[in-house]
Write an enzyme that holds these catalytic residues in place. Sequence first.
Site, PDB file in Angstrom:
ATOM      1  N   LYS A   1       0.306  -1.131  -0.059  1.00  0.00           N
ATOM      2  CA  LYS A   1       0.448  -0.203   0.128  1.00  0.00           C
ATOM      3  C   LYS A   1       0.964   1.332   0.464  1.00  0.00           C
ATOM      4  O   LYS A   1       1.971   1.297   0.855  1.00  0.00           O
ATOM      5  CB  LYS A   1      -0.954   0.252   1.044  1.00  0.00           C
ATOM      6  CG  LYS A   1      -2.524   0.688   1.030  1.00  0.00           C
ATOM      7  CD  LYS A   1      -3.092   0.402   2.085  1.00  0.00           C
ATOM      8  CE  LYS A   1      -4.695   1.076   2.256  1.00  0.00           C
ATOM      9  NZ  LYS A   1      -5.497   1.304   3.120  1.00  0.00           N
TER      10      LYS A   1
ATOM     11  N   GLU B   1     -19.944  -6.803  10.466  1.00  0.00           N
ATOM     12  CA  GLU B   1     -20.169  -6.141  11.634  1.00  0.00           C
ATOM     13  C   GLU B   1     -21.184  -7.065  12.005  1.00  0.00           C
ATOM     14  O   GLU B   1     -21.512  -6.876  13.358  1.00  0.00           O
ATOM     15  CB  GLU B   1     -20.686  -5.035  10.803  1.00  0.00           C
ATOM     16  CG  GLU B   1     -20.020  -3.902  10.040  1.00  0.00           C
ATOM     17  CD  GLU B   1     -19.748  -4.117   8.546  1.00  0.00           C
ATOM     18  OE1 GLU B   1     -18.624  -2.940   8.327  1.00  0.00           O
ATOM     19  OE2 GLU B   1     -19.607  -5.685   8.418  1.00  0.00           O
TER      20      GLU B   1
ATOM     21  N   ARG C   1     -25.049  -3.285   8.620  1.00  0.00           N
ATOM     22  CA  ARG C   1     -24.800  -4.483   7.973  1.00  0.00           C
ATOM     23  C   ARG C   1     -25.053  -5.570   9.432  1.00  0.00           C
ATOM     24  O   ARG C   1     -24.727  -7.111   8.737  1.00  0.00           O
ATOM     25  CB  ARG C   1     -23.898  -4.823   7.607  1.00  0.00           C
ATOM     26  CG  ARG C   1     -22.963  -3.952   6.519  1.00  0.00           C
ATOM     27  CD  ARG C   1     -21.923  -3.214   5.798  1.00  0.00           C
ATOM     28  NE  ARG C   1     -21.014  -4.487   5.202  1.00  0.00           N
ATOM     29  CZ  ARG C   1     -20.693  -4.210   4.481  1.00  0.00           C
ATOM     30  NH1 ARG C   1     -20.073  -3.771   3.881  1.00  0.00           N
ATOM     31  NH2 ARG C   1     -19.532  -6.285   4.340  1.00  0.00           N
TER      32      ARG C   1
END
Length: 622
Positions: A284, A370, A398
């Site tokens: 990244k 979640e 969610r």
Amino acid sequence: MTLNISKYPTLALANTPDELRDLPKQTLPTLCDELRTYLLNSVSQSSGHLASGLGTIELTVALHYVYNTPFDQLIWDVGHQAYPHKILTGRRDQLPTIRQKDGLHPFPWRDESEYDVLSVGHSSTSISAALGIAIGAEKEGQDRKVVSVIGDGAITAGMAFEAMNHAGDVNTDMLVILNDNEMSISENVGALNNHLAQVLSGNLYTTLREGSKKVLSGLPPIKELAKRTEEHLKGMVVPGTMFEELGFNYIGPIDGHDVLELVKTLKNMRNLKGPQFLHIMTKKGKGYEPAERDPIGYHGVPKFDPAGTSLPKSKGGKPTFSKVFGDFLCDMAAIDPKLMAITPAMREGSGMVEFSKQYPQQYFDVAIAEQHAVTLATGLAISGNKPIVAIYSTFLQRGYDQLIHDVAIMNQPVMFAIDRAGLVGADGQTHQGAFDLSFMRCIPNMVIMAPSDEDECRQMLYTGHQHQGPSAVRYPRGSGRGADIQQAFTALEIGKGRKVRQGANKVAILSFGTFLDNALQAAEQLDATVADMRFVKPLDQELILELAHTHDVLVTIEENVVAGGAGSGVVEFLMHNKVIKPVLTLGLPDRFVAQGTQQEMHVELGLDAQGIVRQIQEYLDR
């Protein structure tokens, strides 16, 4: 602001994937270098997501080079990493407008481009969607290829594994690429592994593998031995047994920053039958040292100088609501060892960094999961603890079944600290916290609070933490009005609001949440009464009846959709009690709100002070 494309001569030749595929293969490394520089220079001048896109430059180029997009369909998970994809699909010159009002959408968006197959903003949806598209492509019979790109964070979600489990069962042709940037590329991802990927994705290996299965299919003991031997041999060099067990042909890991090797491997894999899984290792922030060093800090960036070594420091001032929550956690944990704080991979965004360092035994980051976060909280509550789930409004969507089934029905003392409630700004439709009041208000046993300022937020968090049932405190992104924050904790009386302005006009404004300042400014012009309602559930019924009996018109205002929100609750209460009173409900409209700054959206939707005045006057005139 448009960058001078003449400084990027190879990139200038690849404004669309068709143009990219006309380039000689040996020019691709140069194209990647220019694309990386263009992305850095553009985002540093406009703000936006940076580190993720820097890590997917080579993958994006290779995918569009090998696959015949948009006929072949490429699906990005989340979409933070899709900026290079936007640049290569005809949107290069518009990139400076990304995340701004009327500009490019922050994520892949179907209405924006034929190359954006899936509108996306939340994680872990790509494999499910890709499987559905692949099944459709198989029925279509035109040899359309389908590729899903998912990150190592997103693949932790249960939905991703549910999709892979199903894909392995139906055995449809599709490719899942795991973009793994969890660690830097280690030495095992070098020449040997790239060679191994070539072998494993090549015709000879595939033919032998499929042929041996057919030949040995009638001989269970030998078949089992062959399977174990294959797993053993691959397991020695490939960490892919789990994906193989789900029915995928696993290949990798390979260097995700070697564009020529990626092209070779993707070309091999393009014609393989059944579900395929390619594991690539990336870094990244690749190619920009500050972002490589701090990929979290450079995930989403403000405008900055790319020649510098750090991002500009945010100016001091009013604390954000996220910081108010983080400070509350630390202060509360110091006196309550039973406090347990849970986040689904949103430690930084939810203001929990300091708490996670000071109280690591009371802190749980469950990754992008979640549903698990909510039911984990139930288990902690059952075992005698006081869990707090820190979660964004749109992410709580969610975990809705768990909120009802695992928390509310059992009336467990779980508090939800709901960040990003209301309009979040630049992330657009997928992240606007527009619905939480509506979807929570209908759940029995819930106590729902909406603070008007920072101190009220702190005291509501304390109130919810002390409450013996489910509770929620919902607050917006960013800072409040700059109220003095009292360090001492004071529990609020559940279901009680307060009158903050008495007006001579016969209009009363009932404010739920942080629009209170706007309401007070509007009330000054109208000489109206204003109440800070504080509680969405239970409502302050006495205060509503008092205001209804002493005013001709009630006006409710909230940063939630009007349908089913706090204003609806007021109307329902009045109707139930046969109090016939005109009620103007102000809030978010019955549509998905696009990106723009919070202030721009408030003005556009008539929720700033002048908009409130205008809407009230129009209502009175009618």
